[in-house]
Design a protein around this motif. Structure first.
Motif, PDB file in Angstrom:
ATOM      1  N   LEU A  84      65.371  67.975  46.152  1.00 29.29           N
ATOM      2  CA  LEU A  84      64.219  66.832  46.703  1.00 29.29           C
ATOM      3  C   LEU A  84      63.489  66.809  47.981  1.00 29.29           C
ATOM      4  O   LEU A  84      62.208  66.942  47.640  1.00 29.29           O
ATOM      5  N   THR A  85      63.940  67.972  49.170  1.00 24.99           N
ATOM      6  CA  THR A  85      63.707  67.849  49.915  1.00 24.99           C
ATOM      7  C   THR A  85      62.410  69.805  49.380  1.00 24.99           C
ATOM      8  O   THR A  85      61.221  68.995  50.001  1.00 24.99           O
ATOM      9  N   VAL A  86      62.782  70.336  48.770  1.00 26.46           N
ATOM     10  CA  VAL A  86      61.661  71.082  48.449  1.00 26.46           C
ATOM     11  C   VAL A  86      60.317  70.599  47.389  1.00 26.46           C
ATOM     12  O   VAL A  86      59.231  71.073  47.564  1.00 26.46           O
ATOM     13  N   LEU A  87      61.258  69.753  46.351  1.00 24.31           N
ATOM     14  CA  LEU A  87      59.748  69.355  45.846  1.00 24.31           C
ATOM     15  C   LEU A  87      58.866  68.509  46.731  1.00 24.31           C
ATOM     16  O   LEU A  87      57.866  68.450  46.514  1.00 24.31           O
ATOM     17  N   GLU A  88      59.793  67.774  47.976  1.00 25.97           N
ATOM     18  CA  GLU A  88      58.659  66.767  48.528  1.00 25.97           C
ATOM     19  C   GLU A  88      57.784  67.700  49.443  1.00 25.97           C
ATOM     20  O   GLU A  88      56.227  67.270  49.799  1.00 25.97           O
ATOM     21  N   LEU A  89      58.337  68.622  50.076  1.00 24.13           N
ATOM     22  CA  LEU A  89      57.205  69.151  51.020  1.00 24.13           C
ATOM     23  C   LEU A  89      57.003  70.713  50.238  1.00 24.13           C
ATOM     24  O   LEU A  89      54.959  70.282  50.953  1.00 24.13           O
ATOM     25  N   SER A  90      56.928  70.971  49.334  1.00 21.04           N
ATOM     26  CA  SER A  90      56.359  72.314  48.350  1.00 21.04           C
ATOM     27  C   SER A  90      55.556  71.340  46.613  1.00 21.04           C
ATOM     28  O   SER A  90      53.866  72.004  46.526  1.00 21.04           O
ATOM     29  N   ARG A  91      54.834  70.468  46.409  1.00 21.55           N
ATOM     30  CA  ARG A  91      55.299  69.413  45.052  1.00 21.55           C
ATOM     31  C   ARG A  91      55.142  70.368  44.198  1.00 21.55           C
ATOM     32  O   ARG A  91      54.291  70.297  43.681  1.00 21.55           O
ATOM     33  N   SER A  92      55.500  71.076  44.473  1.00 20.27           N
ATOM     34  CA  SER A  92      55.911  72.158  43.108  1.00 20.27           C
ATOM     35  C   SER A  92      57.015  72.670  42.773  1.00 20.27           C
ATOM     36  O   SER A  92      58.615  72.034  42.748  1.00 20.27           O
ATOM     37  N   LEU A  93      57.214  71.865  41.007  1.00 18.17           N
ATOM     38  CA  LEU A  93      59.446  71.787  40.854  1.00 18.17           C
ATOM     39  C   LEU A  93      59.618  72.946  39.809  1.00 18.17           C
ATOM     40  O   LEU A  93      60.694  73.077  40.395  1.00 18.17           O
ATOM     41  N   PRO A  94      58.145  74.690  39.967  1.00 16.69           N
ATOM     42  CA  PRO A  94      59.319  75.340  39.852  1.00 16.69           C
ATOM     43  C   PRO A  94      60.337  75.293  41.274  1.00 16.69           C
ATOM     44  O   PRO A  94      60.894  75.776  40.917  1.00 16.69           O
ATOM     45  N   ALA A  95      59.094  75.429  42.249  1.00 17.76           N
ATOM     46  CA  ALA A  95      59.895  76.093  43.327  1.00 17.76           C
ATOM     47  C   ALA A  95      61.426  75.234  43.336  1.00 17.76           C
ATOM     48  O   ALA A  95      63.148  75.719  43.864  1.00 17.76           O
ATOM     49  N   ALA A  96      61.151  74.025  43.278  1.00 11.04           N
ATOM     50  CA  ALA A  96      62.444  72.812  43.231  1.00 11.04           C
ATOM     51  C   ALA A  96      63.649  73.345  42.410  1.00 11.04           C
ATOM     52  O   ALA A  96      64.710  73.342  42.881  1.00 11.04           O
ATOM     53  N   LEU A  97      62.652  73.685  41.621  1.00 14.40           N
ATOM     54  CA  LEU A  97      64.078  74.463  40.432  1.00 14.40           C
ATOM     55  C   LEU A  97      65.151  75.527  40.353  1.00 14.40           C
ATOM     56  O   LEU A  97      66.025  75.085  40.700  1.00 14.40           O
ATOM     57  N   LEU A  98      63.792  76.240  41.506  1.00 16.31           N
ATOM     58  CA  LEU A  98      64.487  77.154  41.427  1.00 16.31           C
ATOM     59  C   LEU A  98      65.189  77.210  42.402  1.00 16.31           C
ATOM     60  O   LEU A  98      66.571  78.101  42.656  1.00 16.31           O
ATOM     61  N   THR A  99      65.571  76.252  43.706  1.00 17.67           N
ATOM     62  CA  THR A  99      65.989  76.374  44.874  1.00 17.67           C
ATOM     63  C   THR A  99      67.658  75.516  44.630  1.00 17.67           C
ATOM     64  O   THR A  99      68.458  75.942  44.573  1.00 17.67           O
ATOM     65  N   ALA A 100      67.844  74.763  43.646  1.00 13.76           N
ATOM     66  CA  ALA A 100      68.305  74.345  42.205  1.00 13.76           C
ATOM     67  C   ALA A 100      69.405  75.091  42.210  1.00 13.76           C
ATOM     68  O   ALA A 100      70.487  74.684  42.680  1.00 13.76           O
ATOM     69  N   PHE A 101      68.834  75.669  41.706  1.00 13.53           N
ATOM     70  CA  PHE A 101      69.238  76.926  40.602  1.00 13.53           C
ATOM     71  C   PHE A 101      70.176  77.797  41.394  1.00 13.53           C
ATOM     72  O   PHE A 101      71.691  77.979  41.312  1.00 13.53           O
ATOM     73  N   ILE A 102      69.299  78.489  42.481  1.00 16.76           N
ATOM     74  CA  ILE A 102      70.022  79.160  43.099  1.00 16.76           C
ATOM     75  C   ILE A 102      71.108  78.870  44.069  1.00 16.76           C
ATOM     76  O   ILE A 102      72.565  79.189  44.090  1.00 16.76           O
ATOM     77  N   LEU A 103      71.377  77.751  44.528  1.00 19.40           N
ATOM     78  CA  LEU A 103      72.000  76.866  45.184  1.00 19.40           C
ATOM     79  C   LEU A 103      73.937  76.244  43.993  1.00 19.40           C
ATOM     80  O   LEU A 103      74.332  76.012  44.508  1.00 19.40           O
ATOM     81  N   ILE A 104      73.062  75.852  43.098  1.00 21.03           N
ATOM     82  CA  ILE A 104      73.904  75.750  41.695  1.00 21.03           C
ATOM     83  C   ILE A 104      74.596  76.918  41.093  1.00 21.03           C
ATOM     84  O   ILE A 104      76.367  76.987  41.799  1.00 21.03           O
ATOM     85  N   PHE A 105      74.735  78.103  41.736  1.00 24.10           N
ATOM     86  CA  PHE A 105      75.474  79.447  41.450  1.00 24.10           C
ATOM     87  C   PHE A 105      75.345  79.826  42.609  1.00 24.10           C
ATOM     88  O   PHE A 105      75.541  81.130  42.902  1.00 24.10           O
ATOM     89  N   ASP A 106      75.626  79.848  43.881  1.00 21.20           N
ATOM     90  CA  ASP A 106      75.520  80.172  45.045  1.00 21.20           C
ATOM     91  C   ASP A 106      77.105  79.851  45.077  1.00 21.20           C
ATOM     92  O   ASP A 106      77.847  78.633  45.140  1.00 21.20           O
ATOM     93  N   THR A 107      78.096  81.245  44.730  1.00 22.20           N
ATOM     94  CA  THR A 107      79.526  81.659  44.824  1.00 22.20           C
ATOM     95  C   THR A 107      79.883  80.662  45.745  1.00 22.20           C
ATOM     96  O   THR A 107      81.183  80.565  46.540  1.00 22.20           O
ATOM     97  N   GLY A 108      79.198  81.061  47.253  1.00 24.17           N
ATOM     98  CA  GLY A 108      79.581  81.170  48.764  1.00 24.17           C
ATOM     99  C   GLY A 108      79.664  79.198  48.691  1.00 24.17           C
ATOM    100  O   GLY A 108      80.375  78.787  49.896  1.00 24.17           O
ATOM    101  N   CYS A 109      78.877  78.314  48.402  1.00 23.77           N
ATOM    102  CA  CYS A 109      79.114  76.879  48.864  1.00 23.77           C
ATOM    103  C   CYS A 109      79.593  76.799  47.604  1.00 23.77           C
ATOM    104  O   CYS A 109      80.571  75.501  48.093  1.00 23.77           O
ATOM    105  N   ILE A 110      80.131  77.120  46.301  1.00 23.63           N
ATOM    106  CA  ILE A 110      80.945  76.950  45.372  1.00 23.63           C
ATOM    107  C   ILE A 110      82.311  76.670  46.462  1.00 23.63           C
ATOM    108  O   ILE A 110      83.121  76.086  46.180  1.00 23.63           O
ATOM    109  N   THR A 111      83.021  77.927  47.254  1.00 27.25           N
ATOM    110  CA  THR A 111      84.148  78.479  47.399  1.00 27.25           C
ATOM    111  C   THR A 111      84.396  77.665  48.690  1.00 27.25           C
ATOM    112  O   THR A 111      85.377  76.768  48.181  1.00 27.25           O
ATOM    113  N   LEU A 112      83.633  76.893  49.408  1.00 30.73           N
ATOM    114  CA  LEU A 112      83.627  76.413  50.493  1.00 30.73           C
ATOM    115  C   LEU A 112      84.166  74.676  50.442  1.00 30.73           C
ATOM    116  O   LEU A 112      85.001  73.922  51.050  1.00 30.73           O
TER     117      LEU A 112
END
Length: 196
Positions: A84-112
């Motif tokens: 939602l933050t990236v979508l609000e700042l950039s108004r770009s759906l691909p950028a927002a989806l890429l951001t969400a995709f990167i966080l979903i598969f971030d092993t550091g975030c998952i582990t923490l």
């Protein structure tokens, strides 16, 4: 190591035992509350890393219910917050989806997010504050409206939460403060607006 440290402090809150720590209390209180709500009695000693929890309901310190972990739930909220933050700042759906995709598969975030740590709680409040600030900025053309007040108050709640978990939350307070100074500078420079 940190899981035994903060798990012990959560147990202290459940048992109403006085202790002192360098961090503010909100994160440890939330961990203790999650354990208490799931039936954890605060009796596990948390003496050293790697101890077996055995019959103790350790999942209570990680989650509100055994099938839904508290820290994991807060960590999973980072994905929609970032989207939602990236979508609000950039108004770009691909950028927002890429951001969400990167966080979903971030092993550091998952582990923490799967252990008894302050980090997922802190990240939840940090990302919540940034999202609220961005949403409040989007309401700048209609100040004092219901949505403007909602996002402004939610920004304050998230800033207080971030500072209440760790003092590192001061950096997001600084970010929101700089954003506020920038907004005020723009408003004071607009001579078409009345001073009131």
């Amino acid at each position: 190591w940190d899981e035994t440290h903060f798990g012990k402090m959560g147990s202290y809150y459940i048992n109403r035992t006085f202790f002192f720590d360098v961090h503010p209390p909100l994160g440890k209180m939330l961990i203790g509350l999650a354990g208490y709500l799931s039936g954890y009695d605060g009796t596990f000693p948390f003496q050293k890393p790697g101890d077996r929890y055995e019959q103790h309901n350790y999942v209570g310190m990680r989650g509100v219910r055994p099938n839904r972990r508290f820290c994991a739930f807060l960590g999973s909220c980072l994905v929609p917050f970032a989207y939602l933050t990236v979508l609000e700042l950039s108004r770009s759906l691909p950028a927002a989806l890429l951001t969400a995709f990167i966080l979903i598969f971030d092993t550091g975030c998952i582990t923490l997010s799967q252990y008894i740590l302050l980090d997922p709680i802190l990240m939840f409040f940090l990302m919540g504050a940034v999202l609220s600030m961005v949403k409040c900025n989007s309401c700048a053309d209609r100040p004092f409206s219901a949505s403007w007040w909602f996002w402004l108050c939610l920004t304050g709640v998230n800033l207080a939460g971030a500072m209440g978990v760790k003092f590192v939350g001061l950096f997001v307070v600084l970010l929101v403060g700089l954003n506020t100074i920038y907004d005020l500078w723009d408003l004071l420079g607009d001579l078409s607006l009345s001073l009131v």
